[in-house]
Design a protein around this motif. Structure first.
Motif, PDB file in Angstrom:
ATOM      1  N   ARG A 124     -10.011  -2.597  -6.484  1.00  0.00           N
ATOM      2  CA  ARG A 124      -8.653  -2.221  -6.382  1.00  0.00           C
ATOM      3  C   ARG A 124      -8.212  -0.914  -5.682  1.00  0.00           C
ATOM      4  N   PHE A 125      -9.089   0.109  -5.864  1.00  0.00           N
ATOM      5  CA  PHE A 125      -8.878   1.414  -5.585  1.00  0.00           C
ATOM      6  C   PHE A 125      -8.951   1.418  -3.834  1.00  0.00           C
ATOM      7  N   ASP A 126      -9.783   0.735  -3.316  1.00  0.00           N
ATOM      8  CA  ASP A 126     -10.141   0.544  -1.851  1.00  0.00           C
ATOM      9  C   ASP A 126      -8.910  -0.302  -1.283  1.00  0.00           C
ATOM     10  N   SER A 127      -8.643  -1.282  -2.019  1.00  0.00           N
ATOM     11  CA  SER A 127      -7.444  -2.062  -1.547  1.00  0.00           C
ATOM     12  C   SER A 127      -6.127  -1.208  -1.437  1.00  0.00           C
ATOM     13  N   ALA A 128      -5.604  -0.423  -2.457  1.00  0.00           N
ATOM     14  CA  ALA A 128      -4.441   0.276  -2.629  1.00  0.00           C
ATOM     15  C   ALA A 128      -4.304   1.495  -1.421  1.00  0.00           C
ATOM     16  N   LEU A 129      -5.650   1.940  -1.303  1.00  0.00           N
ATOM     17  CA  LEU A 129      -5.620   3.165  -0.121  1.00  0.00           C
ATOM     18  C   LEU A 129      -5.445   2.372   1.147  1.00  0.00           C
ATOM     19  N   THR A 130      -6.154   1.329   1.291  1.00  0.00           N
ATOM     20  CA  THR A 130      -5.890   0.658   2.658  1.00  0.00           C
ATOM     21  C   THR A 130      -4.510   0.467   2.965  1.00  0.00           C
TER      22      THR A 130
END
Length: 531
Positions: A124-130
Protein backbone atom coordinates in the motif's frame (compact mmCIF):
# COMPACT_ATOMS: atom_id res chain seq x y z
CA UNK A 1 11.11 33.00 37.75
CA UNK A 2 11.77 35.81 35.27
CA UNK A 3 9.27 36.51 32.48
CA UNK A 4 10.96 35.37 29.27
CA UNK A 5 11.61 37.79 26.39
CA UNK A 6 9.69 37.64 23.11
CA UNK A 7 12.02 34.87 21.97
CA UNK A 8 13.49 32.14 24.12
CA UNK A 9 16.02 29.31 24.09
CA UNK A 10 14.16 26.17 23.04
CA UNK A 11 14.43 22.98 25.11
CA UNK A 12 11.37 21.06 23.85
CA UNK A 13 10.38 20.09 20.33
CA UNK A 14 11.28 21.64 16.99
CA UNK A 15 12.40 25.26 16.83
CA UNK A 16 10.07 27.97 15.55
CA UNK A 17 11.90 31.06 14.23
CA UNK A 18 9.04 33.25 15.49
CA UNK A 19 9.48 32.01 19.05
CA UNK A 20 13.02 30.76 19.47
CA UNK A 21 16.59 31.88 19.09
CA UNK A 22 18.04 29.53 16.50
CA UNK A 23 20.87 29.10 14.04
CA UNK A 24 20.03 28.78 10.34
CA UNK A 25 19.13 25.06 10.18
CA UNK A 26 19.91 23.99 6.61
CA UNK A 27 23.63 24.96 6.69
CA UNK A 28 23.97 22.26 9.36
CA UNK A 29 23.30 19.73 6.56
CA UNK A 30 25.35 21.18 3.69
CA UNK A 31 25.44 17.95 1.66
CA UNK A 32 21.70 17.25 1.81
CA UNK A 33 20.78 19.60 -1.02
CA UNK A 34 23.37 18.10 -3.34
CA UNK A 35 22.14 14.56 -2.64
CA UNK A 36 18.54 15.58 -3.28
CA UNK A 37 19.52 17.25 -6.56
CA UNK A 38 21.16 13.90 -7.49
CA UNK A 39 17.89 12.03 -6.70
CA UNK A 40 19.55 10.07 -3.93
CA UNK A 41 17.96 8.14 -1.07
CA UNK A 42 19.99 8.75 2.08
CA UNK A 43 19.99 8.89 5.85
CA UNK A 44 20.30 11.80 8.25
CA UNK A 45 21.04 10.63 11.77
CA UNK A 46 21.89 12.26 15.08
CA UNK A 47 21.12 11.81 18.77
CA UNK A 48 17.80 12.98 20.10
CA UNK A 49 17.15 16.71 20.56
CA UNK A 50 19.92 17.93 18.30
CA UNK A 51 17.76 19.76 15.74
CA UNK A 52 17.02 17.03 13.17
CA UNK A 53 13.32 17.85 12.83
CA UNK A 54 13.97 21.59 12.67
CA UNK A 55 16.56 21.11 9.92
CA UNK A 56 14.30 18.81 7.89
CA UNK A 57 11.32 21.18 8.14
CA UNK A 58 13.45 24.09 6.97
CA UNK A 59 14.93 22.05 4.11
CA UNK A 60 11.48 20.92 2.95
CA UNK A 61 10.16 24.49 3.04
CA UNK A 62 13.12 25.86 1.08
CA UNK A 63 12.90 23.15 -1.58
CA UNK A 64 9.15 23.58 -2.07
CA UNK A 65 9.40 27.39 -2.20
CA UNK A 66 11.76 27.16 -5.19
CA UNK A 67 8.91 25.81 -7.35
CA UNK A 68 10.34 22.63 -8.88
CA UNK A 69 9.95 20.22 -5.94
CA UNK A 70 7.15 19.19 -3.60
CA UNK A 71 9.17 18.32 -0.48
CA UNK A 72 7.18 16.90 2.41
CA UNK A 73 8.45 16.16 5.90
CA UNK A 74 6.31 13.84 8.02
CA UNK A 75 6.86 11.79 11.16
CA UNK A 76 6.85 8.00 11.42
CA UNK A 77 6.68 8.10 15.21
CA UNK A 78 3.01 7.11 15.51
CA UNK A 79 3.70 3.91 13.57
CA UNK A 80 5.62 2.58 16.57
CA UNK A 81 2.31 1.42 18.05
CA UNK A 82 1.84 -0.93 15.09
CA UNK A 83 4.83 -3.07 16.04
CA UNK A 84 5.15 -5.94 13.54
CA UNK A 85 1.72 -5.28 12.02
CA UNK A 86 2.93 -3.80 8.74
CA UNK A 87 -0.62 -3.31 7.42
CA UNK A 88 -1.39 -1.08 10.42
CA UNK A 89 1.97 0.68 10.02
CA UNK A 90 1.15 1.47 6.36
CA UNK A 91 -2.22 2.91 7.39
CA UNK A 92 -0.66 5.11 10.06
CA UNK A 93 2.13 6.36 7.78
CA UNK A 94 -0.26 7.25 4.97
CA UNK A 95 -2.49 9.16 7.40
CA UNK A 96 0.54 11.00 8.78
CA UNK A 97 1.72 11.82 5.26
CA UNK A 98 -1.69 13.14 4.22
CA UNK A 99 -2.04 15.26 7.38
CA UNK A 100 1.40 16.77 6.89
CA UNK A 101 0.53 17.66 3.29
CA UNK A 102 -2.82 19.20 4.28
CA UNK A 103 -1.16 21.30 7.01
CA UNK A 104 1.60 22.46 4.66
CA UNK A 105 -0.49 25.13 2.95
CA UNK A 106 0.27 23.71 -0.48
CA UNK A 107 -1.96 24.43 -3.48
CA UNK A 108 -4.46 21.70 -4.38
CA UNK A 109 -2.45 20.32 -7.32
CA UNK A 110 0.48 19.39 -5.07
CA UNK A 111 -1.55 17.47 -2.49
CA UNK A 112 -1.75 13.67 -2.47
CA UNK A 113 -4.93 12.11 -3.94
CA UNK A 114 -8.09 12.28 -1.83
CA UNK A 115 -8.11 8.50 -1.52
CA UNK A 116 -5.21 6.12 -1.84
CA UNK A 117 -5.41 3.29 -4.39
CA UNK A 118 -6.52 -0.10 -3.13
CA UNK A 119 -3.62 -2.51 -2.77
CA UNK A 120 -2.73 -5.59 -0.69
CA UNK A 121 -1.07 -5.10 2.69
CA UNK A 122 2.67 -4.83 2.25
CA UNK A 123 2.30 -2.89 -1.02
CA UNK A 124 0.00 0.00 0.00
CA UNK A 125 2.76 2.46 0.83
CA UNK A 126 4.51 1.77 -2.48
CA UNK A 127 1.25 2.07 -4.46
CA UNK A 128 0.22 5.28 -2.70
CA UNK A 129 3.55 7.00 -3.39
CA UNK A 130 3.42 5.88 -7.02
CA UNK A 131 -0.08 7.33 -7.50
CA UNK A 132 0.86 10.63 -5.83
CA UNK A 133 4.02 11.02 -7.93
CA UNK A 134 2.05 10.15 -11.10
CA UNK A 135 -0.32 13.08 -10.43
CA UNK A 136 2.17 15.58 -9.08
CA UNK A 137 3.37 18.33 -11.43
CA UNK A 138 6.61 18.47 -9.45
CA UNK A 139 9.31 16.07 -8.34
CA UNK A 140 8.31 14.63 -4.96
CA UNK A 141 10.84 14.50 -2.15
CA UNK A 142 9.97 12.69 1.09
CA UNK A 143 11.67 13.45 4.39
CA UNK A 144 10.66 10.69 6.82
CA UNK A 145 11.38 11.87 10.36
CA UNK A 146 11.55 9.53 13.39
CA UNK A 147 11.93 6.54 11.08
CA UNK A 148 13.15 4.62 14.13
CA UNK A 149 9.48 4.45 15.11
CA UNK A 150 9.03 1.63 12.61
CA UNK A 151 9.52 -1.71 14.30
CA UNK A 152 10.41 -5.22 13.12
CA UNK A 153 8.38 -6.42 10.13
CA UNK A 154 6.91 -2.96 9.66
CA UNK A 155 10.39 -1.50 9.19
CA UNK A 156 11.28 -4.29 6.76
CA UNK A 157 8.08 -3.83 4.76
CA UNK A 158 8.29 -0.05 4.41
CA UNK A 159 11.99 0.02 3.55
CA UNK A 160 11.58 -2.84 1.09
CA UNK A 161 8.77 -0.97 -0.66
CA UNK A 162 10.97 2.10 -0.89
CA UNK A 163 13.74 -0.03 -2.33
CA UNK A 164 11.45 -1.58 -4.96
CA UNK A 165 10.05 1.79 -5.99
CA UNK A 166 13.52 3.29 -6.19
CA UNK A 167 14.77 0.48 -8.41
CA UNK A 168 11.77 0.77 -10.76
CA UNK A 169 12.31 4.46 -11.46
CA UNK A 170 14.69 3.89 -14.43
CA UNK A 171 11.84 1.96 -16.11
CA UNK A 172 9.62 5.02 -15.98
CA UNK A 173 7.69 4.29 -12.80
CA UNK A 174 6.64 7.46 -10.92
CA UNK A 175 8.17 7.45 -7.45
CA UNK A 176 9.74 9.98 -5.07
CA UNK A 177 12.87 11.47 -6.60
CA UNK A 178 14.62 11.49 -3.25
CA UNK A 179 13.85 10.03 0.18
CA UNK A 180 15.55 11.13 3.39
CA UNK A 181 15.32 8.72 6.32
CA UNK A 182 15.91 10.63 9.53
CA UNK A 183 16.40 9.05 12.92
CA UNK A 184 18.73 8.05 15.66
CA UNK A 185 20.64 5.30 13.87
CA UNK A 186 23.04 5.21 10.95
CA UNK A 187 22.33 3.70 7.54
CA UNK A 188 23.80 0.30 8.40
CA UNK A 189 20.88 -0.45 10.71
CA UNK A 190 18.28 0.23 8.03
CA UNK A 191 20.18 -2.00 5.61
CA UNK A 192 20.06 -4.81 8.16
CA UNK A 193 16.34 -4.22 8.68
CA UNK A 194 15.84 -4.72 4.93
CA UNK A 195 17.58 -8.09 5.14
CA UNK A 196 20.97 -6.84 4.00
CA UNK A 197 24.44 -7.16 5.48
CA UNK A 198 25.61 -3.96 7.12
CA UNK A 199 29.19 -4.63 6.07
CA UNK A 200 28.65 -5.74 2.46
CA UNK A 201 27.89 -3.73 -0.65
CA UNK A 202 24.66 -4.33 -2.56
CA UNK A 203 24.69 -2.26 -5.74
CA UNK A 204 20.90 -2.44 -6.27
CA UNK A 205 19.96 -1.17 -2.81
CA UNK A 206 19.09 2.50 -2.23
CA UNK A 207 20.56 2.05 1.24
CA UNK A 208 24.00 1.18 -0.07
CA UNK A 209 25.16 4.72 0.74
CA UNK A 210 27.11 4.37 3.96
CA UNK A 211 29.60 7.03 2.84
CA UNK A 212 26.72 9.42 2.15
CA UNK A 213 24.97 8.97 5.45
CA UNK A 214 24.83 12.42 7.03
CA UNK A 215 25.19 13.09 10.72
CA UNK A 216 23.83 16.33 12.10
CA UNK A 217 26.78 17.75 13.98
CA UNK A 218 26.99 19.59 17.28
CA UNK A 219 27.50 23.35 17.53
CA UNK A 220 30.96 24.86 17.37
CA UNK A 221 32.09 27.42 19.94
CA UNK A 222 31.52 30.12 17.31
CA UNK A 223 27.96 28.93 16.68
CA UNK A 224 27.19 28.99 20.42
CA UNK A 225 28.43 32.58 20.50
CA UNK A 226 26.23 33.39 17.48
CA UNK A 227 23.18 31.82 19.14
CA UNK A 228 23.71 33.62 22.44
CA UNK A 229 24.39 36.89 20.60
CA UNK A 230 20.83 36.78 19.27
CA UNK A 231 19.63 37.13 22.87
CA UNK A 232 22.07 39.97 23.47
CA UNK A 233 20.81 41.85 20.40
CA UNK A 234 17.18 41.33 21.48
CA UNK A 235 17.58 42.26 25.15
CA UNK A 236 20.96 43.90 25.69
CA UNK A 237 21.97 41.17 28.12
CA UNK A 238 25.52 40.02 27.36
CA UNK A 239 27.05 36.57 27.55
CA UNK A 240 30.73 37.21 28.31
CA UNK A 241 33.24 35.51 26.04
CA UNK A 242 34.44 33.41 28.98
CA UNK A 243 30.84 32.32 29.62
CA UNK A 244 30.42 31.25 25.98
CA UNK A 245 33.71 29.34 26.12
CA UNK A 246 32.61 27.66 29.35
CA UNK A 247 29.28 26.68 27.80
CA UNK A 248 31.15 25.05 24.91
CA UNK A 249 33.56 23.30 27.31
CA UNK A 250 30.68 21.83 29.35
CA UNK A 251 28.41 20.87 26.44
CA UNK A 252 30.86 20.29 23.58
CA UNK A 253 28.17 21.91 21.46
CA UNK A 254 25.34 19.43 22.15
CA UNK A 255 22.40 21.58 20.99
CA UNK A 256 19.90 20.74 23.74
CA UNK A 257 22.49 21.36 26.46
CA UNK A 258 23.55 24.65 24.86
CA UNK A 259 19.95 25.90 24.85
CA UNK A 260 19.15 24.43 28.27
CA UNK A 261 22.04 26.25 29.96
CA UNK A 262 20.90 29.59 28.54
CA UNK A 263 17.25 28.92 29.39
CA UNK A 264 18.18 27.99 32.95
CA UNK A 265 20.19 31.20 33.40
CA UNK A 266 17.74 33.62 31.77
CA UNK A 267 14.37 32.20 32.81
CA UNK A 268 14.74 29.80 35.73
CA UNK A 269 17.51 31.67 37.58
CA UNK A 270 16.18 35.07 36.51
CA UNK A 271 19.63 36.55 35.83
CA UNK A 272 19.35 40.08 34.45
CA UNK A 273 22.97 41.26 34.40
CA UNK A 274 25.81 39.96 32.25
CA UNK A 275 26.06 36.16 32.09
CA UNK A 276 29.40 35.03 33.53
CA UNK A 277 31.25 31.75 33.93
CA UNK A 278 29.94 31.46 37.49
CA UNK A 279 26.36 31.67 36.20
CA UNK A 280 27.03 28.98 33.60
CA UNK A 281 28.49 26.69 36.27
CA UNK A 282 25.49 27.29 38.51
CA UNK A 283 23.10 26.52 35.65
CA UNK A 284 24.99 23.32 34.92
CA UNK A 285 24.56 22.16 38.52
CA UNK A 286 20.87 23.01 38.49
CA UNK A 287 20.28 21.08 35.26
CA UNK A 288 22.06 18.03 36.60
CA UNK A 289 20.22 18.09 39.92
CA UNK A 290 16.85 18.54 38.22
CA UNK A 291 17.66 15.61 35.91
CA UNK A 292 15.82 17.27 33.03
CA UNK A 293 13.90 15.01 30.64
CA UNK A 294 16.68 14.97 28.02
CA UNK A 295 19.23 13.85 30.61
CA UNK A 296 16.84 11.43 32.29
CA UNK A 297 15.81 9.67 29.08
CA UNK A 298 19.42 9.39 27.95
CA UNK A 299 20.68 8.07 31.28
CA UNK A 300 17.89 5.48 31.38
CA UNK A 301 19.85 3.71 28.65
CA UNK A 302 22.86 3.08 30.88
CA UNK A 303 21.60 -0.30 32.08
CA UNK A 304 20.81 -1.64 28.61
CA UNK A 305 23.27 -4.53 28.09
CA UNK A 306 24.73 -3.15 24.86
CA UNK A 307 25.22 0.29 26.44
CA UNK A 308 26.76 -1.19 29.58
CA UNK A 309 29.25 -3.22 27.52
CA UNK A 310 30.65 0.05 26.13
CA UNK A 311 30.24 2.35 29.11
CA UNK A 312 31.64 0.07 31.83
CA UNK A 313 35.26 0.09 30.56
CA UNK A 314 35.01 3.86 30.08
CA UNK A 315 33.97 4.43 33.69
CA UNK A 316 36.47 1.87 34.96
CA UNK A 317 39.29 3.27 32.79
CA UNK A 318 39.87 -0.18 31.28
CA UNK A 319 40.78 -0.92 27.68
CA UNK A 320 37.93 -1.50 25.25
CA UNK A 321 39.20 -4.41 23.20
CA UNK A 322 36.21 -6.41 21.94
CA UNK A 323 35.93 -5.71 18.20
CA UNK A 324 33.00 -8.15 18.08
CA UNK A 325 30.96 -5.48 19.88
CA UNK A 326 31.40 -2.85 17.16
CA UNK A 327 27.64 -2.57 16.75
CA UNK A 328 27.35 -1.78 20.46
CA UNK A 329 29.90 0.98 19.93
CA UNK A 330 27.97 2.38 16.97
CA UNK A 331 24.74 2.27 18.96
CA UNK A 332 26.19 4.17 21.93
CA UNK A 333 27.74 6.73 19.57
CA UNK A 334 24.38 7.18 17.85
CA UNK A 335 22.76 7.78 21.24
CA UNK A 336 25.23 10.62 21.72
CA UNK A 337 26.64 9.23 24.97
CA UNK A 338 30.22 9.05 23.71
CA UNK A 339 32.35 11.05 21.29
CA UNK A 340 32.15 10.21 17.62
CA UNK A 341 35.87 9.61 17.24
CA UNK A 342 38.58 8.01 19.42
CA UNK A 343 39.69 8.13 22.13
CA UNK A 344 36.71 6.41 23.70
CA UNK A 345 35.25 8.84 26.21
CA UNK A 346 31.97 10.40 27.28
CA UNK A 347 30.63 13.01 24.87
CA UNK A 348 30.84 16.02 27.19
CA UNK A 349 31.53 16.96 30.82
CA UNK A 350 27.83 17.30 31.70
CA UNK A 351 27.04 13.76 30.55
CA UNK A 352 30.25 12.60 32.27
CA UNK A 353 29.03 13.93 35.59
CA UNK A 354 25.43 12.78 35.22
CA UNK A 355 26.52 9.24 34.36
CA UNK A 356 28.41 8.80 37.62
CA UNK A 357 25.63 10.38 39.62
CA UNK A 358 23.04 8.07 38.07
CA UNK A 359 25.17 4.97 38.53
CA UNK A 360 25.89 5.94 42.14
CA UNK A 361 22.30 6.71 43.15
CA UNK A 362 21.76 3.49 45.13
CA UNK A 363 25.12 3.76 46.94
CA UNK A 364 24.46 7.39 47.81
CA UNK A 365 21.31 6.41 49.69
CA UNK A 366 23.49 4.62 52.26
CA UNK A 367 25.63 7.68 53.10
CA UNK A 368 24.36 8.97 56.46
CA UNK A 369 27.01 11.59 57.27
CA UNK A 370 25.91 15.21 57.51
CA UNK A 371 27.53 17.34 54.76
CA UNK A 372 27.62 20.39 57.07
CA UNK A 373 29.90 18.55 59.52
CA UNK A 374 32.73 18.66 56.95
CA UNK A 375 32.85 22.45 56.78
CA UNK A 376 35.70 23.94 58.86
CA UNK A 377 35.26 27.11 60.97
CA UNK A 378 37.01 29.19 58.28
CA UNK A 379 34.55 27.92 55.64
CA UNK A 380 36.95 25.51 53.93
CA UNK A 381 36.11 21.88 53.25
CA UNK A 382 37.68 19.20 55.48
CA UNK A 383 38.84 16.65 52.89
CA UNK A 384 41.06 14.61 55.30
CA UNK A 385 38.08 14.04 57.58
CA UNK A 386 35.89 13.08 54.62
CA UNK A 387 38.43 10.42 53.61
CA UNK A 388 38.48 9.07 57.17
CA UNK A 389 34.68 8.87 57.12
CA UNK A 390 34.84 7.10 53.78
CA UNK A 391 37.14 4.44 55.25
CA UNK A 392 34.53 3.69 57.92
CA UNK A 393 31.80 3.56 55.24
CA UNK A 394 33.95 1.38 52.96
CA UNK A 395 34.73 -1.16 55.64
CA UNK A 396 31.09 -1.44 56.61
CA UNK A 397 29.33 -1.36 53.23
CA UNK A 398 31.94 -1.79 50.48
CA UNK A 399 31.68 -5.54 50.00
CA UNK A 400 27.88 -5.53 49.76
CA UNK A 401 27.72 -2.48 47.50
CA UNK A 402 30.28 -3.95 45.09
CA UNK A 403 28.21 -7.13 44.75
CA UNK A 404 25.08 -5.09 44.08
CA UNK A 405 26.64 -2.70 41.58
CA UNK A 406 25.55 -3.48 38.01
CA UNK A 407 28.74 -1.90 36.63
CA UNK A 408 30.83 -4.38 38.57
CA UNK A 409 34.22 -3.52 37.07
CA UNK A 410 33.72 0.16 37.91
CA UNK A 411 32.06 -0.43 41.30
CA UNK A 412 34.81 1.09 43.46
CA UNK A 413 34.96 4.30 41.48
CA UNK A 414 31.16 4.62 41.42
CA UNK A 415 30.83 4.09 45.18
CA UNK A 416 33.49 6.66 46.12
CA UNK A 417 31.97 9.14 43.67
CA UNK A 418 28.56 8.61 45.27
CA UNK A 419 30.06 9.27 48.70
CA UNK A 420 31.79 12.44 47.51
CA UNK A 421 28.72 13.65 45.69
CA UNK A 422 26.53 13.25 48.77
CA UNK A 423 28.91 15.26 50.96
CA UNK A 424 30.45 17.80 48.58
CA UNK A 425 27.74 18.84 46.15
CA UNK A 426 25.64 20.70 48.70
CA UNK A 427 28.14 23.56 48.72
CA UNK A 428 30.86 22.66 46.23
CA UNK A 429 31.53 21.04 42.90
CA UNK A 430 33.00 17.79 41.64
CA UNK A 431 34.78 17.70 38.28
CA UNK A 432 35.51 14.21 37.00
CA UNK A 433 37.68 12.97 34.13
CA UNK A 434 37.63 9.38 32.90
CA UNK A 435 37.99 7.48 29.64
CA UNK A 436 38.62 3.96 28.38
CA UNK A 437 42.24 2.86 28.62
CA UNK A 438 43.40 5.52 31.09
CA UNK A 439 43.29 3.09 34.07
CA UNK A 440 42.30 5.93 36.37
CA UNK A 441 39.59 8.40 37.31
CA UNK A 442 40.59 11.98 38.13
CA UNK A 443 38.53 14.07 40.53
CA UNK A 444 38.74 17.76 41.37
CA UNK A 445 36.84 19.05 44.38
CA UNK A 446 36.07 22.77 44.11
CA UNK A 447 34.75 24.43 47.26
CA UNK A 448 33.90 28.17 47.30
CA UNK A 449 34.40 29.99 50.59
CA UNK A 450 34.88 33.49 51.96
CA UNK A 451 38.41 34.61 52.88
CA UNK A 452 39.35 36.61 55.99
CA UNK A 453 39.00 39.91 54.10
CA UNK A 454 35.60 39.03 52.66
CA UNK A 455 36.93 37.97 49.25
CA UNK A 456 35.42 34.95 47.46
CA UNK A 457 37.99 32.16 47.18
CA UNK A 458 37.96 28.66 45.70
CA UNK A 459 39.52 25.71 47.52
CA UNK A 460 40.69 22.99 45.12
CA UNK A 461 41.55 19.40 46.08
CA UNK A 462 42.68 16.81 43.55
CA UNK A 463 42.25 13.04 43.77
CA UNK A 464 43.19 10.16 41.53
CA UNK A 465 41.44 6.77 41.72
CA UNK A 466 43.04 3.52 40.61
CA UNK A 467 42.20 -0.17 40.99
CA UNK A 468 44.65 -3.00 41.76
CA UNK A 469 43.29 -5.94 39.79
CA UNK A 470 44.12 -9.63 40.00
CA UNK A 471 47.36 -10.63 38.29
CA UNK A 472 48.57 -7.04 38.00
CA UNK A 473 51.38 -5.18 39.77
CA UNK A 474 50.75 -2.65 42.51
CA UNK A 475 49.60 0.50 40.65
CA UNK A 476 51.26 2.82 43.20
CA UNK A 477 54.14 3.84 40.94
CA UNK A 478 51.92 4.53 37.91
CA UNK A 479 49.38 6.27 40.14
CA UNK A 480 51.94 8.64 41.59
CA UNK A 481 53.18 9.55 38.12
CA UNK A 482 49.63 10.10 36.85
CA UNK A 483 48.69 12.13 39.92
CA UNK A 484 51.82 14.24 39.40
CA UNK A 485 50.71 15.05 35.86
CA UNK A 486 47.18 15.86 37.02
CA UNK A 487 48.51 18.20 39.71
CA UNK A 488 50.76 19.86 37.14
CA UNK A 489 47.75 20.65 34.97
CA UNK A 490 45.91 22.09 37.96
CA UNK A 491 48.94 23.93 39.38
CA UNK A 492 48.42 22.24 42.77
CA UNK A 493 51.17 21.21 45.19
CA UNK A 494 49.54 18.13 46.73
CA UNK A 495 46.75 15.61 46.19
CA UNK A 496 45.34 12.22 47.11
CA UNK A 497 45.87 8.86 45.41
CA UNK A 498 43.20 6.25 46.17
CA UNK A 499 44.02 2.62 45.33
CA UNK A 500 41.23 0.04 45.57
CA UNK A 501 42.43 -3.56 45.95
CA UNK A 502 40.20 -5.93 43.96
CA UNK A 503 42.55 -8.93 44.15
CA UNK A 504 41.32 -12.18 45.78
CA UNK A 505 44.24 -11.95 48.23
CA UNK A 506 43.35 -8.41 49.34
CA UNK A 507 43.23 -7.68 53.07
CA UNK A 508 40.03 -8.51 54.98
CA UNK A 509 37.39 -5.80 54.72
CA UNK A 510 37.76 -4.74 58.35
CA UNK A 511 41.44 -3.98 57.70
CA UNK A 512 41.04 -1.97 54.52
CA UNK A 513 41.40 1.78 54.39
CA UNK A 514 44.95 2.62 55.40
CA UNK A 515 46.70 5.95 54.88
CA UNK A 516 50.33 6.56 53.99
CA UNK A 517 52.41 9.45 52.71
CA UNK A 518 54.34 9.26 49.45
CA UNK A 519 56.55 11.50 47.34
CA UNK A 520 56.05 11.90 43.61
CA UNK A 521 58.92 12.11 41.13
CA UNK A 522 58.62 15.90 41.13
CA UNK A 523 58.89 16.04 44.92
CA UNK A 524 55.23 16.56 45.82
CA UNK A 525 54.06 15.12 49.14
CA UNK A 526 50.76 13.30 48.59
CA UNK A 527 48.40 11.12 50.60
CA UNK A 528 47.80 7.52 49.52
CA UNK A 529 44.60 5.78 50.63
CA UNK A 530 44.47 2.02 50.10
CA UNK A 531 40.90 0.76 50.15
Amino acid sequence: MRTPPAKSFNTAGPCDPRLHYMLPPTPRLPEARTLIDMDRYFVVHAPRQTGKTTALEALASELTAEGDIAALMFSCERAKSAGDDYAAAEEILLKSLRQAAEWSGWPEELLPPDSWPQAPAGTRFDSALTEWCRRSPRRVVLLMDEVDGLQGNSMISILSQLRDGHNARPKGRPFPASVVLCGLRDVRDYKVACGGDADRSNPISPFNIVTKSLRLGDFTAGQIGELYEQHTEATGQEFTKDAVDRAFELTQGQPWLVNALAHEIIVEMGVTDAVTVARVDEAKERLIRARAMHLDSLMARLHEPRVKRVMEPIVAGDLYTDSALSDDLSYVRDLGLIKQKPPLEVANPIYREVILRVLGDSSQQNVRADPRSFVLPDGRFDLPRLLEEFVVFWREHGEVLIRQENYHEAACQIILMAFLHRLVNGGGYLDREYAAGTKRLDVLVRWPYTGPDGERLMQREAMELKVWRAGKDDPLSDGLAQLDGYLDRLSLTTGVLVIFDRRPEAAPWNQRGTFEQATTSSGRQVTVLRG
